[in-house]
Motif scaffolding. Structure first.
Motif, PDB file in Angstrom:
ATOM      1  N   HIS A  13       0.832  -1.204   0.000  1.00 42.26           N
ATOM      2  CA  HIS A  13       0.000   0.000   0.000  1.00 42.26           C
ATOM      3  C   HIS A  13       0.867   1.256   0.000  1.00 42.26           C
ATOM      4  O   HIS A  13       0.595   2.207  -0.733  1.00 42.26           O
ATOM      5  CB  HIS A  13      -0.932   0.007   1.220  1.00 42.26           C
ATOM      6  CG  HIS A  13      -1.773   1.235   1.301  1.00 42.26           C
ATOM      7  ND1 HIS A  13      -2.862   1.431   0.494  1.00 42.26           N
ATOM      8  CD2 HIS A  13      -1.653   2.327   2.080  1.00 42.26           C
ATOM      9  CE1 HIS A  13      -3.390   2.621   0.771  1.00 42.26           C
ATOM     10  NE2 HIS A  13      -2.675   3.179   1.724  1.00 42.26           N
ATOM     11  N   ALA A  14       1.910   1.264   0.805  1.00 42.21           N
ATOM     12  CA  ALA A  14       2.810   2.425   0.855  1.00 42.21           C
ATOM     13  C   ALA A  14       3.481   2.653  -0.489  1.00 42.21           C
ATOM     14  O   ALA A  14       3.611   3.801  -0.934  1.00 42.21           O
ATOM     15  CB  ALA A  14       3.850   2.216   1.942  1.00 42.21           C
ATOM     16  N   ALA A  15       3.897   1.600  -1.146  1.00 36.01           N
ATOM     17  CA  ALA A  15       4.525   1.736  -2.459  1.00 36.01           C
ATOM     18  C   ALA A  15       3.551   2.289  -3.490  1.00 36.01           C
ATOM     19  O   ALA A  15       3.898   3.161  -4.288  1.00 36.01           O
ATOM     20  CB  ALA A  15       5.086   0.382  -2.916  1.00 36.01           C
ATOM     21  N   ASN A  16       2.322   1.814  -3.460  1.00 39.08           N
ATOM     22  CA  ASN A  16       1.306   2.309  -4.403  1.00 39.08           C
ATOM     23  C   ASN A  16       0.903   3.741  -4.088  1.00 39.08           C
ATOM     24  O   ASN A  16       0.652   4.517  -4.991  1.00 39.08           O
ATOM     25  CB  ASN A  16       0.080   1.403  -4.385  1.00 39.08           C
ATOM     26  CG  ASN A  16       0.352   0.073  -5.054  1.00 39.08           C
ATOM     27  OD1 ASN A  16       1.227  -0.044  -5.907  1.00 39.08           O
ATOM     28  ND2 ASN A  16      -0.372  -0.946  -4.635  1.00 39.08           N
ATOM     29  N   SER A  17       0.862   4.100  -2.814  1.00 36.21           N
ATOM     30  CA  SER A  17       0.480   5.452  -2.434  1.00 36.21           C
ATOM     31  C   SER A  17       1.523   6.479  -2.850  1.00 36.21           C
ATOM     32  O   SER A  17       1.193   7.620  -3.137  1.00 36.21           O
ATOM     33  CB  SER A  17       0.285   5.523  -0.913  1.00 36.21           C
ATOM     34  OG  SER A  17      -0.797   4.726  -0.530  1.00 36.21           O
ATOM     35  N   SER A  18       2.788   6.077  -2.877  1.00 33.14           N
ATOM     36  CA  SER A  18       3.844   7.028  -3.230  1.00 33.14           C
ATOM     37  C   SER A  18       3.838   7.355  -4.719  1.00 33.14           C
ATOM     38  O   SER A  18       4.469   8.302  -5.146  1.00 33.14           O
ATOM     39  CB  SER A  18       5.214   6.478  -2.830  1.00 33.14           C
ATOM     40  OG  SER A  18       5.542   5.337  -3.600  1.00 33.14           O
TER      41      SER A  18
END
Length: 65
Positions: A58-63
Motif C-alpha cells: 500500500h505504501a509503495a502504491n500510495s507514493s
C-alpha cells in the motif's frame, strides 16, 4: 519467539534514501519486527508477515500518486 538480540536487523528499503528517517526490520517465521534505527533501545513491535507485506504494498502504491 526470538528475542530481539537473536534477530538479524537490516534497514528497510522503504525507509528512503535520505538516511534521516529509517526503520530497521528483522524477519522471523512468525513475525516481521520493526524498530527505529536511531533508537534501537526502544522496544520494537512485531506484526504478522501478511500485514507487513500489505502495508508495504500500500505504501509503495500510495507514493506513486
Amino acid at each position: 519467539m526470538s528475542t530481539t538480540d537473536e534477530l538479524s536487523w537490516f534497514k528497510s528499503s522503504y525507509s528512503g534514501s535520505e538516511g534521516d528517517n529509517c526503520v530497521e526490520v528483522a524477519l522471523s517465521p512468525q513475525a516481521v519486527h520493526i524498530r527505529d534505527s536511531k533508537n534501537t533501545e526502544i522496544s520494537p513491535f512485531a506484526v504478522a508477515p501478511a500485514a507487513w507485506w500489505a502495508f508495504t504494498a500500500h505504501a509503495a502504491n500510495s507514493s506513486l500518486d
